[in-house]
Scaffold this motif. Structure first.
Motif, PDB file in Angstrom:
ATOM      1  N   ARG A   1     -25.938   4.680   3.327  1.00 50.21           N
ATOM      2  CA  ARG A   1     -25.558   4.433   1.922  1.00 50.21           C
ATOM      3  C   ARG A   1     -26.624   3.613   1.215  1.00 50.21           C
ATOM      4  NH1 ARG A   1     -20.546   4.178   4.412  1.00 50.21           N
ATOM      5  NH2 ARG A   1     -20.534   1.920   4.568  1.00 50.21           N
ATOM      6  N   GLU A   2     -27.179   2.611   1.897  1.00 47.66           N
ATOM      7  CA  GLU A   2     -28.228   1.788   1.306  1.00 47.66           C
ATOM      8  C   GLU A   2     -29.488   2.621   1.070  1.00 47.66           C
ATOM      9  OE1 GLU A   2     -28.932  -1.840   3.456  1.00 47.66           O
ATOM     10  OE2 GLU A   2     -26.836  -2.473   3.264  1.00 47.66           O
TER      11      GLU A   2
ATOM     12  N   GLN B   1     -22.211   0.715  11.132  1.00 47.82           N
ATOM     13  CA  GLN B   1     -23.409   0.060  10.590  1.00 47.82           C
ATOM     14  C   GLN B   1     -24.430   1.098  10.152  1.00 47.82           C
ATOM     15  OE1 GLN B   1     -23.870  -3.183   9.876  1.00 47.82           O
ATOM     16  NE2 GLN B   1     -25.788  -2.567   8.928  1.00 47.82           N
TER      17      GLN B   1
ATOM     18  N   ASN C   1     -23.802   4.102   9.076  1.00 46.31           N
ATOM     19  CA  ASN C   1     -23.303   4.668   7.826  1.00 46.31           C
ATOM     20  C   ASN C   1     -23.595   3.746   6.646  1.00 46.31           C
ATOM     21  OD1 ASN C   1     -22.370   7.070   8.916  1.00 46.31           O
ATOM     22  ND2 ASN C   1     -20.353   6.228   9.371  1.00 46.31           N
ATOM     23  N   THR C   2     -23.497   2.450   6.851  1.00 43.44           N
ATOM     24  CA  THR C   2     -23.860   1.489   5.807  1.00 43.44           C
ATOM     25  C   THR C   2     -25.332   1.624   5.454  1.00 43.44           C
ATOM     26  OG1 THR C   2     -22.130  -0.062   6.476  1.00 43.44           O
ATOM     27  CG2 THR C   2     -24.003  -0.982   5.254  1.00 43.44           C
ATOM     28  N   GLU C   3     -26.179   1.751   6.467  1.00 50.18           N
ATOM     29  CA  GLU C   3     -27.620   1.894   6.225  1.00 50.18           C
ATOM     30  C   GLU C   3     -27.931   3.198   5.490  1.00 50.18           C
ATOM     31  OE1 GLU C   3     -29.358  -0.691   6.507  1.00 50.18           O
ATOM     32  OE2 GLU C   3     -27.938  -1.798   7.728  1.00 50.18           O
TER      33      GLU C   3
END
Length: 119
Positions: free
Chosen positions: A111-112, A105, A107-109
């Protein structure tokens, strides 16, 4: 900040944690919303993830003796040992899954954040 929701993970840990005695699973950190957070928020999120990972490793170390005990009981053929061993494995695996989920999660943040703040 986005709160990570681990309802099924919490159920897994809660239902199998009885064997672990004094071992207490760390709570997953709240993570920054990468699309709207500042660099400082992201760095604070990174620190929270690292703190969680350290605490989770300690938790897993705490679980290891009970896991080994349960495995020895299975090898000794003790009654009910297979169920206790499975419970111990489930609890340990839930801790591993929690760490993977938090890291994924975050890592997703990241990228965002990068998408919202091109260099």
């Amino acid at each position: 900040m986005k709160a990570i929701k681990y309802f099924s993970l919490a159920l897994a840990i809660g239902s199998t944690n009885a064997f672990a005695g004094d071992c207490v699973a760390p709570a997953a950190p709240e993570l920054p919303d990468g699309a709207s957070s500042s660099m400082e928020d992201m760095l604070a999120g990174q620190k929270a993830v690292k703190t969680f990972q350290t605490a989770n490793l300690e938790y897993m170390k705490c679980l290891e003796p009970a896991l080994a005990e349960a495995e020895a009981a299975v090898k000794a053929g003790e009654e009910g040992a297979a169920e206790a061993y499975q419970s111990a494995q489930d609890t340990y695996n839930a801790a591993v899954s929690a760490e993977e989920a938090v890291a994924g999660q975050f890592n997703t943040e990241i990228r965002e954040y990068k998408a919202a703040n091109p260099q």
